[in-house]
Design a protein around this motif. Structure first.
Motif, PDB file in Angstrom:
ATOM      1  N   UNK A   1      20.709   2.634   5.590  1.00 33.24           N
ATOM      2  CA  UNK A   1      19.514   3.300   6.084  1.00 33.24           C
ATOM      3  C   UNK A   1      18.649   3.872   4.965  1.00 33.24           C
ATOM      4  N   UNK A   2      19.161   3.910   3.728  1.00 35.61           N
ATOM      5  CA  UNK A   2      18.351   4.434   2.645  1.00 35.61           C
ATOM      6  C   UNK A   2      17.269   3.420   2.258  1.00 35.61           C
ATOM      7  N   UNK A   3      16.051   3.894   2.083  1.00 43.18           N
ATOM      8  CA  UNK A   3      14.935   3.018   1.773  1.00 43.18           C
ATOM      9  C   UNK A   3      14.469   3.260   0.335  1.00 43.18           C
ATOM     10  N   UNK A   4      14.124   2.195  -0.435  1.00 44.43           N
ATOM     11  CA  UNK A   4      13.483   2.400  -1.742  1.00 44.43           C
ATOM     12  C   UNK A   4      12.496   1.286  -2.031  1.00 44.43           C
TER      13      UNK A   4
ATOM     14  N   UNK B   1       0.450   9.649  -5.999  1.00 37.29           N
ATOM     15  CA  UNK B   1       0.812  11.075  -5.972  1.00 37.29           C
ATOM     16  C   UNK B   1       1.699  11.433  -7.154  1.00 37.29           C
ATOM     17  N   UNK B   2       2.665  10.569  -7.448  1.00 37.51           N
ATOM     18  CA  UNK B   2       3.578  10.825  -8.574  1.00 37.51           C
ATOM     19  C   UNK B   2       2.820  10.851  -9.899  1.00 37.51           C
ATOM     20  N   UNK B   3       1.872   9.919 -10.044  1.00 34.73           N
ATOM     21  CA  UNK B   3       1.113   9.841 -11.300  1.00 34.73           C
ATOM     22  C   UNK B   3       0.290  11.112 -11.495  1.00 34.73           C
ATOM     23  N   UNK B   4      -0.329  11.598 -10.411  1.00 36.87           N
ATOM     24  CA  UNK B   4      -1.134  12.823 -10.526  1.00 36.87           C
ATOM     25  C   UNK B   4      -0.254  14.024 -10.838  1.00 36.87           C
ATOM     26  N   UNK B   5       0.902  14.094 -10.189  1.00 35.12           N
ATOM     27  CA  UNK B   5       1.819  15.215 -10.445  1.00 35.12           C
ATOM     28  C   UNK B   5       2.313  15.167 -11.887  1.00 35.12           C
ATOM     29  N   UNK B   6       2.689  13.977 -12.352  1.00 31.60           N
ATOM     30  CA  UNK B   6       3.175  13.847 -13.733  1.00 31.60           C
ATOM     31  C   UNK B   6       2.077  14.178 -14.731  1.00 31.60           C
TER      32      UNK B   6
ATOM     33  N   UNK C   1       0.816  -1.221   0.000  1.00 28.45           N
ATOM     34  CA  UNK C   1       0.000   0.000   0.000  1.00 28.45           C
ATOM     35  C   UNK C   1       0.846   1.266   0.000  1.00 28.45           C
ATOM     36  N   UNK C   2       1.995   1.220   0.667  1.00 31.11           N
ATOM     37  CA  UNK C   2       2.830   2.424   0.699  1.00 31.11           C
ATOM     38  C   UNK C   2       3.323   2.764  -0.706  1.00 31.11           C
TER      39      UNK C   2
END
Ligand code: ADP
Length: 174
Positions: A171-174, A100-105, A92-93
């Motif tokens: 510690x970087x998350x993707x 959000x990215x799709x709407x911004x794009x 879900x995350x």
């Protein structure tokens, strides 16, 4: 003719990415895997190394090409006559972020559509950060990435351990 782009960091490419790319290639005419360099991220592999690993991963897929790029994905689409952005969804995350990215794009370039493919069940937990973290602690990632990525990771982790600069990478998350 539908040209699509599958953009990402691919640090490193893993079986979940390869699965999405192969499935997307079945539904479009041409798929471009676009490897980008996010200045805000601390990468384990350089852009050239990430490109080379992705190229090796898809070398038997004639419909797929691999390019490097920087800047806005939608700008790259406009300049290269690409109509579709492909993304992968695990949990879900991911959905919230991709939504959000799709709407911004779409606001920036309404002609470009986003297609999100749901991950295959066996890759649900898989992310580049998980792979990096396991590899950095000496764990076995051979069920998660192709053999040549295992080798590249082992070599890089040994180098990083020698330089004692491994903590920020974990510690970087993707
Ligand atoms: P980014 O920095 O754009 O998130 P990634 O290389 O982490 O780059 O991911 C690229 C794309 O692949 C994203 O759409 C991401 O959701 C998708 N992806 C990553 N891991 C998986 C997986 N296990 N299954 C399906 N899609 C995935």
């Amino acid at each position: 003719m539908i040209r699509a782009i599958f953009p990402g960091s691919f640090d490193p490419v893993h079986n979940g990415h390869i699965d999405i790319a192969c499935r997307a290639a079945r539904i479009v005419d041409e798929l471009i895997i676009a490897v980008y360099d996010k200045p805000l991220k601390d990468f384990v592999f350089s852009p050239e190394e990430r490109l080379a690993l992705v190229r090796e991963a898809i070398k038997d897929c004639p419909k797929i090409t691999v390019v490097g790029y920087s800047g806005l994905t939608v700008e790259y689409c406009k300049q290269n006559n690409i109509q579709v952005i492909v993304r992968g969804l695990r949990v879900f995350s991911d959905f919230e972020y991709e939504f959000r990215m799709a709407l911004a794009n779409h606001r920036l370039v309404p002609e470009v559509e986003v297609i999100a493919l749901i991950t295959s069940e066996e890759h649900t937990f898989l992310s580049s950060s998980t792979v990096r973290e396991i590899a950095s602690l000496g764990g076995d990632v051979s069920t998660m990435v192709p053999d040549f990525v295992v080798k590249a990771l082992n070599k890089r982790m040994a180098e990083l351990n020698e330089n004692r600069s491994i903590t920020p990478l974990m510690i970087r998350r993707d």
